[in-house]
Design a protein around this motif. Structure first.
Motif, mmCIF file in Angstrom:
data_model
loop_
_atom_site.group_PDB
_atom_site.id
_atom_site.type_symbol
_atom_site.label_atom_id
_atom_site.label_comp_id
_atom_site.label_asym_id
_atom_site.label_seq_id
_atom_site.Cartn_x
_atom_site.Cartn_y
_atom_site.Cartn_z
ATOM 1 N N TRP A 16 0.847 -1.191 0.000
ATOM 2 C CA TRP A 16 0.000 0.000 0.000
ATOM 3 C C TRP A 16 0.884 1.244 0.000
ATOM 4 N N CYS A 17 0.406 2.295 -0.639
ATOM 5 C CA CYS A 17 1.083 3.592 -0.546
ATOM 6 C C CYS A 17 0.039 4.693 -0.422
ATOM 7 N N LEU A 18 0.189 5.507 0.610
ATOM 8 C CA LEU A 18 -0.698 6.651 0.838
ATOM 9 C C LEU A 18 0.020 7.889 0.306
ATOM 10 N N ILE A 19 -0.573 8.528 -0.697
ATOM 11 C CA ILE A 19 0.026 9.727 -1.298
ATOM 12 C C ILE A 19 -0.764 10.953 -0.846
ATOM 13 N N ASP A 20 -0.078 11.818 -0.086
ATOM 14 C CA ASP A 20 -0.691 13.056 0.420
ATOM 15 C C ASP A 20 0.221 14.198 -0.006
ATOM 16 N N GLY A 21 -0.064 14.793 -1.168
ATOM 17 C CA GLY A 21 0.821 15.817 -1.714
ATOM 18 C C GLY A 21 2.161 15.188 -2.068
ATOM 19 N N LYS A 22 3.235 15.716 -1.463
ATOM 20 C CA LYS A 22 4.568 15.157 -1.719
ATOM 21 C C LYS A 22 4.925 14.063 -0.724
ATOM 22 N N LYS A 23 4.078 13.882 0.297
ATOM 23 C CA LYS A 23 4.347 12.855 1.319
ATOM 24 C C LYS A 23 3.835 11.490 0.860
ATOM 25 N N LYS A 24 4.665 10.486 1.064
ATOM 26 C CA LYS A 24 4.270 9.124 0.706
ATOM 27 C C LYS A 24 4.544 8.196 1.882
ATOM 28 N N LYS A 25 3.547 7.414 2.259
ATOM 29 C CA LYS A 25 3.719 6.431 3.336
ATOM 30 C C LYS A 25 3.406 5.054 2.808
ATOM 31 N N ARG A 26 4.293 4.101 3.110
ATOM 32 C CA ARG A 26 4.131 2.727 2.612
ATOM 33 C C ARG A 26 3.678 1.801 3.743
#
Length: 279
Positions: A16-26
């Motif tokens: 999974w990857c959460l894309i919030d603007g330039k922030k990415k969380k895996r």
């Protein structure tokens, strides 16, 4: 840009990857195959293994690419589970082959192959999948996949085909017997994952002629039954994604060279390519 959640799901694990603007969380959860799990079970896994890690962040869009999601009934099942966890999100569910094509080819033409727990292949024209070799699952098909290669390892063990050295190594590694193996394959849930787990034995014993034969025969079965069915195979790059493709990429390189085929990218998983595509 709206907050986006991207999922690439195989039978064994889901990236999974959460894309919030330039922030990415895996994040990683277990595989969410609609062939083996109900909508309620998938919802429960998402609540336990994913939502808590996201710390109240609610995605506006969810792009879920998964095994078995070329089947409309499976798409509905997955969609229902995700919608229950993220009720306000727009949910788009598509199959893992589309994910692989977008990640590997972008907007270019190519042959796209998945060799992970299962296997699949297609001709992608840069916009959509034009031809797809039928995926018959781990019992009837999945040539070249982890479950296919793992099945060969077990056959060699149970038929006593391995030489004494490999038999000793197998026993030391897995500490199992015919009764336990047959029970796991025929009576327990997720037999495809169980079978695929035995590919580690191939990776750890490279160089032995029996091991190399199993890998080459498995890939040859994949090439013959799938890749050779596309006439585009002879003129376009052939891309691979999946743990098995990545782990044995030297064999794929050698085979493509022998058959005068153009080897393209070989990726462990398509997530980096999908992030780029959806950003």
């Amino acid at each position: 840009m709206a907050i986006r959640l991207i999922a690439d799901s195989g039978s064994t694990k889901t990236d999974w990857c959460l894309i919030d603007g330039k922030k990415k969380k895996r994040f990683v959860t277990q595989g969410l195959s609609p062939y083996f799990l109900s909508s309620e079970q998938i919802e429960e896994i998402l609540q336990k293994e994913l939502k808590g890690k996201m710390k109240q962040v609610a995605p506006a869009e969810v792009f879920f690419y998964g095994t078995g999601c070329s089947n409309p009934a499976n798409v509905k099942l997955i969609k229902k589970a995700i919608q229950a966890v993220f009720p306000k999100a727009k949910i788009i569910v598509d199959h893992d082959l589309i994910a692989a094509a977008k990640a590997l080819c972008g907007d270019k033409k190519g042959i796209v192959c998945i060799l992970g727990t299962g296997s699949n292949s297609c001709y992608y024209n840069g916009k959509k999948i034009v031809k797809n070799s039928p995926g018959l699952g781990f019992i009837l098909g999945d040539e070249g996949s982890g479950s296919y290669l793992g099945k060969k390892v077990i056959q060699h063990y149970l038929y006593n085909t391995f030489d004494p050295d490999l038999m000793d190594r197998f026993n030391a590694k897995f500490n199992t017997d015919a009764i336990q193996i047959l029970d796991a394959v025929y009576k327990q849930p997720l037999p495809n994952r169980y079978l695929a787990a035995f590919t580690i034995f191939l990776a750890e014993n490279r160089g032995h002629y029996m091991i190399e034969n199993i890998i080459e025969d498995g890939f040859n079965d994949f090439f013959f039954n799938h890749l050779y069915k596309f006439r585009e195979t002879w003129s376009l790059p052939i891309h691979f994604v999946g743990s098995v493709a990545y782990g044995f990429k030297d064999v794929l390189k050698e085979m493509c060279s022998t058959y005068e085929l153009q080897l393209g990218k070989v990726m462990q998983n398509p997530m980096e390519g999908l992030i780029q595509y959806h950003s």
